[in-house]
Scaffold this motif. Structure first.
Motif, PDB file in Angstrom:
ATOM      1  N   THR A  54       0.821  -1.208   0.000  1.00  4.18           N
ATOM      2  CA  THR A  54       0.000   0.000   0.000  1.00  4.18           C
ATOM      3  C   THR A  54       0.856   1.259   0.000  1.00  4.18           C
ATOM      4  N   ASP A  55       0.252   2.338  -0.462  1.00  2.62           N
ATOM      5  CA  ASP A  55       0.864   3.661  -0.407  1.00  2.62           C
ATOM      6  C   ASP A  55      -0.174   4.677   0.029  1.00  2.62           C
ATOM      7  N   GLU A  56       0.283   5.701   0.707  1.00  2.00           N
ATOM      8  CA  GLU A  56      -0.547   6.852   1.040  1.00  2.00           C
ATOM      9  C   GLU A  56       0.167   8.071   0.489  1.00  2.00           C
ATOM     10  N   ALA A  57      -0.070   8.328  -0.779  1.00  2.00           N
ATOM     11  CA  ALA A  57       0.633   9.409  -1.468  1.00  2.00           C
ATOM     12  C   ALA A  57      -0.189   9.851  -2.655  1.00  2.00           C
ATOM     13  N   SER A  58      -0.062  11.103  -3.001  1.00  2.00           N
ATOM     14  CA  SER A  58      -0.757  11.637  -4.163  1.00  2.00           C
ATOM     15  C   SER A  58      -0.334  10.884  -5.411  1.00  2.00           C
ATOM     16  N   GLY A  59      -1.274  10.723  -6.336  1.00  2.00           N
ATOM     17  CA  GLY A  59      -0.950  10.041  -7.584  1.00  2.00           C
ATOM     18  C   GLY A  59       0.121  10.758  -8.379  1.00  2.00           C
ATOM     19  N   SER A  60       0.302  12.056  -8.123  1.00  2.00           N
ATOM     20  CA  SER A  60       1.318  12.822  -8.845  1.00  2.00           C
ATOM     21  C   SER A  60       2.698  12.694  -8.214  1.00  2.00           C
ATOM     22  N   SER A  61       2.766  12.065  -7.034  1.00  2.00           N
ATOM     23  CA  SER A  61       4.038  11.953  -6.327  1.00  2.00           C
ATOM     24  C   SER A  61       4.908  10.864  -6.928  1.00  2.00           C
ATOM     25  N   ARG A  62       6.207  11.132  -7.011  1.00  2.00           N
ATOM     26  CA  ARG A  62       7.152  10.125  -7.488  1.00  2.00           C
ATOM     27  C   ARG A  62       7.535   9.154  -6.374  1.00  2.00           C
ATOM     28  N   SER A  63       7.263   9.525  -5.138  1.00  2.00           N
ATOM     29  CA  SER A  63       7.631   8.689  -3.999  1.00  2.00           C
ATOM     30  C   SER A  63       6.479   7.760  -3.644  1.00  2.00           C
ATOM     31  N   ARG A  64       6.571   6.518  -4.105  1.00  2.00           N
ATOM     32  CA  ARG A  64       5.561   5.511  -3.801  1.00  2.00           C
ATOM     33  C   ARG A  64       6.278   4.231  -3.373  1.00  2.00           C
ATOM     34  N   PRO A  65       6.769   4.216  -2.139  1.00  2.00           N
ATOM     35  CA  PRO A  65       7.584   3.075  -1.683  1.00  2.00           C
ATOM     36  C   PRO A  65       6.845   1.748  -1.733  1.00  2.00           C
ATOM     37  N   GLY A  66       5.532   1.763  -1.493  1.00  2.00           N
ATOM     38  CA  GLY A  66       4.774   0.516  -1.549  1.00  2.00           C
ATOM     39  C   GLY A  66       4.782  -0.087  -2.940  1.00  2.00           C
ATOM     40  N   LEU A  67       4.575   0.755  -3.954  1.00  2.00           N
ATOM     41  CA  LEU A  67       4.597   0.274  -5.333  1.00  2.00           C
ATOM     42  C   LEU A  67       5.988  -0.203  -5.716  1.00  2.00           C
ATOM     43  N   GLU A  68       6.999   0.552  -5.312  1.00  2.00           N
ATOM     44  CA  GLU A  68       8.369   0.153  -5.626  1.00  2.00           C
ATOM     45  C   GLU A  68       8.705  -1.196  -4.991  1.00  2.00           C
ATOM     46  N   GLU A  69       8.225  -1.403  -3.764  1.00  2.00           N
ATOM     47  CA  GLU A  69       8.459  -2.681  -3.089  1.00  2.00           C
ATOM     48  C   GLU A  69       7.730  -3.812  -3.805  1.00  2.00           C
TER      49      GLU A  69
END
Length: 209
Positions: A54-69
Motif C-alpha cells: 500500500t501507499d498513502e501518497a498523491s498520484g502525482s508523487s514520485r515517492s511511492r515506496p509501496g509500489l516500488e516494493e
C-alpha cells in the motif's frame, strides 16, 4: 510502450487470462493518510491475493515506496492486482512504463475496475486499449481534482469546510495502541484496521487522549 508484438501487453478479460502460476500480489493507494484503504483492500482480498502493498501518497508523487516494493517483489509467473489504473500510475506515461516493465519480466497485470488483464500474450489492440483506458483514467482524475477544488472553495466561502474525515476513530486508535502493547506487529495492526502503515504510525505518534 514498445511496438514489438512479442513484448506488448495483451488485452484480456480476467476470465480469459488463465491461471496464475505464481503469486497474486495486490497494490492499493490513497492520496493521503486521512483517506481509508479499506475498500480497496477488501477488493484485493476478494481476489484472493497472497499479499499486498500500500501507499498513502498523491498520484502525482514520485515517492511511492509501496509500489516500488511490490515491483521488486514480483517474479515471472506472478500477477499484480490493482483496483484501477489510476491507483497504479500517476500519468499515462507512468502507466505504460509500469505495465511494460512487469510484462517484460513475465508478470501479468490485472485492473479490476477496467476489467482488463495484460500479459505477454499480446495482441495489436492491447497497446491501443491500454492507452485509451489510461487516458480516460487520467482525464477522470483531473475532473475530480477540479470539482474537489471548487467544492472546497465554496465550502470555505460558507465557513463550513472541515477538512478530511479521520481514518480511525478514537476507539480504534486506543485499540491499535493496545495491540502494539500486546506485541502484535504494527504491520498486522494496520492490516486489521485496513489502513496503511504510514497512517498507523501517524496515529500512534499522536498524544494519547
Amino acid at each position: 510502450m514498445t511496438n514489438r508484438t512479442e513484448s506488448s501487453p495483451s488485452l484480456e478479460t480476467p476470465e480469459q487470462s488463465g491461471s496464475v502460476s505464481g503469486h497474486k500480489v495486490g497494490y492499493a493507494r490513497v492520496s493521503s493518510p486521512q483517506q481509508n484503504l479499506a475498500r480497496q483492500i477488501e477488493q484485493l482480498e476478494a481476489e484472493s491475493v497472497d499479499t499486498y502493498f500500500t501507499d498513502e501518497a498523491s498520484g502525482s508523487s514520485r515517492s511511492r515506496p509501496g509500489l516500488e516494493e511490490a515491483l521488486r517483489y514480483l517474479r515471472s509467473g506472478d500477477q499484480l492486482v490493482v483496483t484501477s489504473m489510476d491507483r497504479c500510475a500517476r500519468s499515462l506515461v507512468d502507466l505504460h512504463s509500469i505495465v511494460d516493465e512487469l510484462v517484460g519480466k513475465g508478470v501479468s497485470v490485472k485492473f479490476l475496475k477496467e476489467g482488463q488483464v495484460y500479459s505477454q500474450d499480446s495482441t495489436p489492440i492491447a497497446t491501443l486499449m491500454l492507452g485509451l483506458l489510461g487516458a480516460v483514467a487520467e482525464f477522470e482524475r483531473s475532473i475530480i481534482r477540479e470539482r474537489q477544488a471548487e467544492g472546497i472553495a465554496r465550502a470555505k466561502q460558507r465557513g463550513v469546510y472541515k477538512g478530511r474525515a479521520k481514518a480511525l476513530t478514537d476507539e480504534q486508535v486506543d485499540q491499535a495502541r493496545q495491540w502494539v502493547v500486546e506485541g502484535i506487529p504494527k504491520a498486522e495492526v494496520a492490516r486489521r484496521l485496513k489502513i496503511g502503515r504510514t497512517t498507523l504510525y501517524a496515529y500512534l505518534n499522536q498524544e494519547p487522549r
